[in-house]
Design a protein around this motif. Structure first.
Motif, PDB file in Angstrom:
ATOM      1  N   VAL A  66       0.854  -1.187   0.000  1.00 40.94           N
ATOM      2  CA  VAL A  66       0.000   0.000   0.000  1.00 40.94           C
ATOM      3  C   VAL A  66       0.888   1.234   0.000  1.00 40.94           C
ATOM      4  O   VAL A  66       1.879   1.307   0.732  1.00 40.94           O
ATOM      5  CB  VAL A  66      -0.917   0.014   1.245  1.00 40.94           C
ATOM      6  CG1 VAL A  66      -1.551   1.383   1.454  1.00 40.94           C
ATOM      7  CG2 VAL A  66      -1.991  -1.053   1.119  1.00 40.94           C
ATOM      8  N   HIS A  85      -6.681   2.955  -6.115  1.00 44.98           N
ATOM      9  CA  HIS A  85      -5.897   1.742  -6.361  1.00 44.98           C
ATOM     10  C   HIS A  85      -5.017   1.957  -7.589  1.00 44.98           C
ATOM     11  O   HIS A  85      -5.464   2.497  -8.598  1.00 44.98           O
ATOM     12  CB  HIS A  85      -6.776   0.504  -6.522  1.00 44.98           C
ATOM     13  CG  HIS A  85      -7.681   0.488  -7.712  1.00 44.98           C
ATOM     14  ND1 HIS A  85      -7.310  -0.049  -8.936  1.00 44.98           N
ATOM     15  CD2 HIS A  85      -8.942   0.936  -7.888  1.00 44.98           C
ATOM     16  CE1 HIS A  85      -8.303   0.067  -9.791  1.00 44.98           C
ATOM     17  NE2 HIS A  85      -9.315   0.668  -9.200  1.00 44.98           N
ATOM     18  N   GLU A 149      -4.112   1.345  -2.741  1.00 46.36           N
ATOM     19  CA  GLU A 149      -3.799  -0.087  -2.656  1.00 46.36           C
ATOM     20  C   GLU A 149      -3.462  -0.674  -4.024  1.00 46.36           C
ATOM     21  O   GLU A 149      -3.679  -0.041  -5.064  1.00 46.36           O
ATOM     22  CB  GLU A 149      -4.966  -0.848  -2.021  1.00 46.36           C
ATOM     23  CG  GLU A 149      -6.228  -0.910  -2.859  1.00 46.36           C
ATOM     24  CD  GLU A 149      -6.999  -2.208  -2.663  1.00 46.36           C
ATOM     25  OE1 GLU A 149      -6.357  -3.274  -2.549  1.00 46.36           O
ATOM     26  OE2 GLU A 149      -8.248  -2.154  -2.649  1.00 46.36           O
ATOM     27  N   SER A 156      -9.152  -7.176  -3.817  1.00 41.28           N
ATOM     28  CA  SER A 156      -8.765  -6.505  -2.556  1.00 41.28           C
ATOM     29  C   SER A 156      -8.664  -7.516  -1.409  1.00 41.28           C
ATOM     30  O   SER A 156      -9.103  -7.258  -0.289  1.00 41.28           O
ATOM     31  CB  SER A 156      -9.775  -5.406  -2.194  1.00 41.28           C
ATOM     32  OG  SER A 156      -9.789  -4.384  -3.154  1.00 41.28           O
ATOM     33  N   LEU A 159      -7.035  -6.280   1.829  1.00 42.81           N
ATOM     34  CA  LEU A 159      -7.356  -4.933   2.297  1.00 42.81           C
ATOM     35  C   LEU A 159      -7.963  -4.946   3.690  1.00 42.81           C
ATOM     36  O   LEU A 159      -7.600  -4.126   4.545  1.00 42.81           O
ATOM     37  CB  LEU A 159      -8.312  -4.255   1.312  1.00 42.81           C
ATOM     38  CG  LEU A 159      -8.730  -2.825   1.672  1.00 42.81           C
ATOM     39  CD1 LEU A 159      -7.516  -1.906   1.716  1.00 42.81           C
ATOM     40  CD2 LEU A 159      -9.764  -2.306   0.680  1.00 42.81           C
TER      41      LEU A 159
END
Length: 454
Positions: A66, A85, A149, A156, A159
């Motif tokens: 990240v 992202h 991200e 994800s 996440l």
């Protein structure tokens, strides 16, 4: 507060530099599904944050890193968590591109490159918006936290763990993201949630192998027919799921939300013509957008059984498989719906194999909150036209991580043009859309400073 027209003029004077920054991001492949260039792109995004005057660093996850940054006074009365992202979809099929996917090219006032609309050109707009305000001596008195991200295009999958591990770091008063295309009318969209999703597979069997349909036809169970008969019990003629417990907990729209639905532009005849259909599916007592936003779906995504190749094959299929998908609405949970489906299937076929493939909860923020109204007002000022306001989208995103786990109101806007062709060859973003996105984020940041969070 610096108004939109002044900001637009300032953006224009710096636009060549902004394009070069964007092109640098676009030249770096970052295909999360294939593990190509992801770490390198995270470093590049982190440096882009630093170049904008934002304190930034790389944070690790169990997958892709990240890029995190923050800026603003520690005692700020309002903190905004900005999400984006940097990962992109694979560019294939390459032969359908008119230019190289990772060599940004301008044609017809559009930037063509993989990831320009989804999502590099959109999250970069917010970074450049802060940089612009800072250079103009008008950095808003709020705390901005940037979380960019690298796994959104791959589900994800890390996440939620990352967010919950870093709850204190990511604490804020609201969440903001720019992602997705504008409305076909050219107006920006502001939305406050997404539907959830459950994907499952059901496999049923007849005999232990495929059999000759003449020698064995009649007494031997047919896997395909078993599945078809099962599916016929799972849906009513008006398109509702006929599964006990499927709708448990569904939260109906408020009067305010129903009013918002009525205000969304919709060309019924044009939509039908575009899709080659004559009628819409689903309950007749619900509007098009009520079905999209507040009605869960029960979809057959794929069926496989027997032989459908060239020529003829006389066979009794031993096995049949269906992929089911449900888009979930506020009040539902994936495991709750899966349990209802499992109980229904086992009433008819006790030995069926049921496998959960994916699940993500729905999530919604009230559009009546002060922060929600401030975001709508900011988009109207930035674009000079009222945005299309949607209580939630029919699609699915990891919004629940921020609303449910962090407890934040979530605001999403769309900066890319309607025909951005994200996920497809010749993905693009108009120069105007990129320019306006910077202005929109700058106006939004200033408006957030006026929100009373007490």
């Amino acid at each position: 507060m610096i108004h939109a027209e002044t900001l637009r003029a300032e953006v224009d004077s710096r636009f060549d530099d902004y394009l070069e920054t964007l092109f640098g991001l676009l030249r770096q492949p970052s295909i999360s599904a294939q593990g190509i260039g992801v770490d390198e792109c995270a470093e590049l995004v982190t440096q882009t944050l630093r170049d904008a005057g934002i304190d930034a660093r790389i944070l690790t996850t169990d997958g892709s890193p990240v890029a995190y940054g923050e800026v603003g006074p520690d005692d700020a009365e309002f903190t905004l968590l900005v999400y984006g992202h940097y990962d992109v979809q694979p560019p294939e099929p390459l032969e359908e591109w008119d230019s190289e996917p990772f060599e940004p090219t301008i044609r017809n006032e559009r930037i063509y490159a993989r990831g320009v609309g989804d999502n590099k050109g959109q999250f970069l707009g917010s970074i450049l918006a802060y940089k612009l305000l800072s250079e103009l001596g008008a950095a808003p008195p709020i705390k901005l936290k940037f979380l960019i991200e690298g796994e959104e295009e791959n589900g994800s999958k890390n996440l939620r763990a990352f967010v919950n591990t870093n709850r204190d770091l990511l604490s804020a008063d609201a969440f903001f993201a720019a992602d997705g295309p504008m409305h076909p009318s050219g107006r920006p969209v502001v939305f406050f949630g997404v539907r959830g999703m459950l994907a499952a597979e059901v496999k049923v069997r007849g005999a232990n192998r495929d059999l000759h349909s003449g020698n064995w036809g009649g007494p031997i169970p047919n896997g395909a027919w078993k599945l078809v008969e099962l599916l016929s019990t799972m849906r009513t003629p008006d398109g509702r799921a006929a599964i006990e417990g499927f709708y448990d907990g569904v939260t109906p729209p408020t009067e305010f939300e129903l009013k918002l639905l009525e205000e969304i532009p919709f060309d019924e005849a044009g939509t039908k013509a575009h899709l080659g259909i004559t009628e819409f599916d689903g309950p007749a007592d619900m509007s098009y957008y009520e079905k999209i936003m507040f009605q869960p779906t029960f979809t057959i995504a794929g069926i496989n059984s027997g032989y459908t190749g060239a020529g003829k094959k006389s066979v009794i299929p031993s096995e049949a498989v269906v992929r089911l998908e449900s888009r979930l609405v506020p009040g539902q949970q994936p495991d709750q719906v899966l349990e209802a489906i499992e109980q229904h299937v086992r009433m008819y076929i006790p030995d069926a194999e049921i496998t959960k493939l994916a699940g993500q909860p729905p999530s919604k923020t009230s559009p009546e909150l002060p922060v929600s109204r401030a975001a709508v007002s900011a988009m109207e000022e930035a674009y000079g036209v009222a945005p299309v306001v949607m209580p939630l989208l029919g699609a699915t995103a990891p919004n629940y991580v921020f609303t449910d786990d962090l407890g934040l109101p979530a605001i999403w806007t769309t900066y890319a043009n309607y025909d951005e062709d994200n996920h497809a060859p010749n993905e693009n973003m108009t120069l105007r859309a990129f320019r306006d996105g910077i202005v929109a984020s700058a106006v939004l940041f200033q408006r957030m400073a006026e929100v009373d969070v007490t």
